[in-house]
Write an enzyme that holds these catalytic residues in place. Structure first.
Site, PDB file in Angstrom:
ATOM      1  N   CYS A   1     -10.944   4.161 -24.849  1.00  0.00           N
ATOM      2  CA  CYS A   1     -10.466   5.429 -25.612  1.00  0.00           C
ATOM      3  C   CYS A   1      -9.360   4.766 -26.105  1.00  0.00           C
ATOM      4  O   CYS A   1      -8.461   4.323 -25.523  1.00  0.00           O
ATOM      5  CB  CYS A   1     -10.325   6.583 -24.608  1.00  0.00           C
ATOM      6  N   ASN A   2      -9.000   4.937 -27.561  1.00  0.00           N
ATOM      7  CA  ASN A   2      -7.708   4.328 -27.994  1.00  0.00           C
ATOM      8  C   ASN A   2      -6.523   5.252 -27.655  1.00  0.00           C
ATOM      9  O   ASN A   2      -5.647   4.737 -27.596  1.00  0.00           O
ATOM     10  CB  ASN A   2      -7.965   4.470 -29.601  1.00  0.00           C
TER      11      ASN A   2
ATOM     12  N   CYS B   1     -10.785   5.527 -33.346  1.00  0.00           N
ATOM     13  CA  CYS B   1     -10.868   6.394 -32.119  1.00  0.00           C
ATOM     14  C   CYS B   1     -12.631   6.036 -31.676  1.00  0.00           C
ATOM     15  O   CYS B   1     -13.187   5.707 -32.719  1.00  0.00           O
ATOM     16  CB  CYS B   1     -11.035   7.658 -32.496  1.00  0.00           C
TER      17      CYS B   1
ATOM     18  N   TYR C   1      -8.498  14.321 -25.580  1.00  0.00           N
ATOM     19  CA  TYR C   1      -7.250  13.831 -25.266  1.00  0.00           C
ATOM     20  C   TYR C   1      -6.273  13.761 -26.604  1.00  0.00           C
ATOM     21  O   TYR C   1      -5.235  13.752 -26.392  1.00  0.00           O
ATOM     22  CB  TYR C   1      -7.301  12.394 -24.368  1.00  0.00           C
ATOM     23  N   GLY C   2      -6.991  13.441 -27.841  1.00  0.00           N
ATOM     24  CA  GLY C   2      -6.268  13.279 -29.148  1.00  0.00           C
ATOM     25  C   GLY C   2      -5.288  14.317 -29.229  1.00  0.00           C
ATOM     26  O   GLY C   2      -4.441  14.314 -30.397  1.00  0.00           O
TER      27      GLY C   2
ATOM     28  N   SER D   1     -12.322  10.162 -23.007  1.00  0.00           N
ATOM     29  CA  SER D   1     -12.625  11.818 -22.666  1.00  0.00           C
ATOM     30  C   SER D   1     -13.888  12.408 -23.055  1.00  0.00           C
ATOM     31  O   SER D   1     -14.022  13.460 -22.377  1.00  0.00           O
ATOM     32  CB  SER D   1     -11.734  12.484 -23.814  1.00  0.00           C
TER      33      SER D   1
END
Length: 279
Positions: free
Chosen positions: A71-72, A184, A39-40, A8
């Site tokens: 990205c996690n 993250c 995004y989180g 992101s």
């Protein structure tokens, strides 16, 4: 070999740099979906929608041989959907290094520092049960730290960075965690600062090395298994990236000239080319 990276924002850059260190001949390009950052703080359906659109743009523009979802949050929420939607390209996901943490913790108390979306996702519970069943996991979603890294890292001095990480470190210290997982990718930019602040009795771990090695392994297996059939396709893919400076960082959009200048400075700090907006 060529790889595309997706996040992101700037979080996945250290993953790309680690892969380049392990495979100097690899060609990489990076897309940050800055229009939808962070995004989180999105719902799962939004994450899937935005990630799918970003991957479509990556494939149409670069035709990469392998895509690393650096990205996690995207990985735990949308990776299965991306693999189903784009079955012709291998995806490498990024998930919190809980297995690694479980192997190094001594008191079996592990802190997971991630985005709110990652902390909420059921996949994290699966990781805990599968790899850290004998441990207690203390999770913390930290949107403020993600925003700090994305918006202020370039101009922050060491004291400011220390202040930014201390709320999370104090939380895990209260829980007596001897190991902290950076769940993250953004947090890897401050891994050294966190380790310094946490002290020598605390392990700060992340998944950079594992993800980079896995990406190279998957790519090599793909080439070896489909070499004759895919030779022309892969050559075309390599040609597709020939006009993109290696390691280039692209965004899906910026709000103004100030934001653009910040990303340019971020790239200069990490010695990678700024590619601008990916049309």
């Amino acid at each position: 070999m060529n790889f595309a990276f997706l996040d992101s924002g700037t979080g996945g850059i250290p993953y790309m740099l680690r892969l380049k260190r392990l495979a100097p001949d690899a060609t990489c390009a990076y897309l940050a979906d800055t229009v939808h950052f962070p995004y989180g703080e999105k719902t799962v359906s939004e994450i899937i929608e935005y990630a799918t659109a970003a991957v479509s743009r990556i494939i149409d523009t670069w035709r990469p041989e392998t895509i690393v979802v650096a990205c996690n949050t995207i990985s735990v929420s949308a990776l299965a959907s991306l693999r189903e939607r784009f079955p012709f390209v291998p995806f490498i996901g990024t998930v919190p290094a809980i297995k690694l943490a479980a192997s190094v913790t001594k008191n079996k108390k592990i802190g997971l520092l991630a985005t709110n979306a990652t902390v909420r996702d059921a996949y994290i519970q699966e990781l805990e049960k599968g790899f850290a069943s004998g441990c207690t996991i203390y999770s913390r979603g930290d949107a403020d730290l993600v925003s700090f890294i994305e918006r202020k890292l370039v101009t922050a001095d060491e004291n400011e960075k220390m202040r930014a990480v201390m709320p999370a470190l104090d939380y895990f210290a209260e829980k007596d965690c001897d190991t902290i997982v950076l769940g993250c990718t953004h947090f890897t930019h401050l891994a050294d600062i966190m380790q310094k602040a946490a002290g020598k009795n605390v392990n700060v771990v992340d998944s950079r090395d594992g993800v980079a090695r896995r990406a190279i392994e998957v790519h090599d297996n793909l080439i070896n298994s489909k070499k004759e059939k895919s030779e022309n396709i892969l050559t075309a893919a390599a040609d597709f990236l020939s006009d993109v400076p290696d390691g280039s960082f692209f965004v899906t959009g910026v709000s103004d000239d100030k934001a653009k200048a910040y990303y340019e400075a971020f790239c200069k700090m990490l010695a990678i080319p700024f590619g601008g907006t990916l049309a």
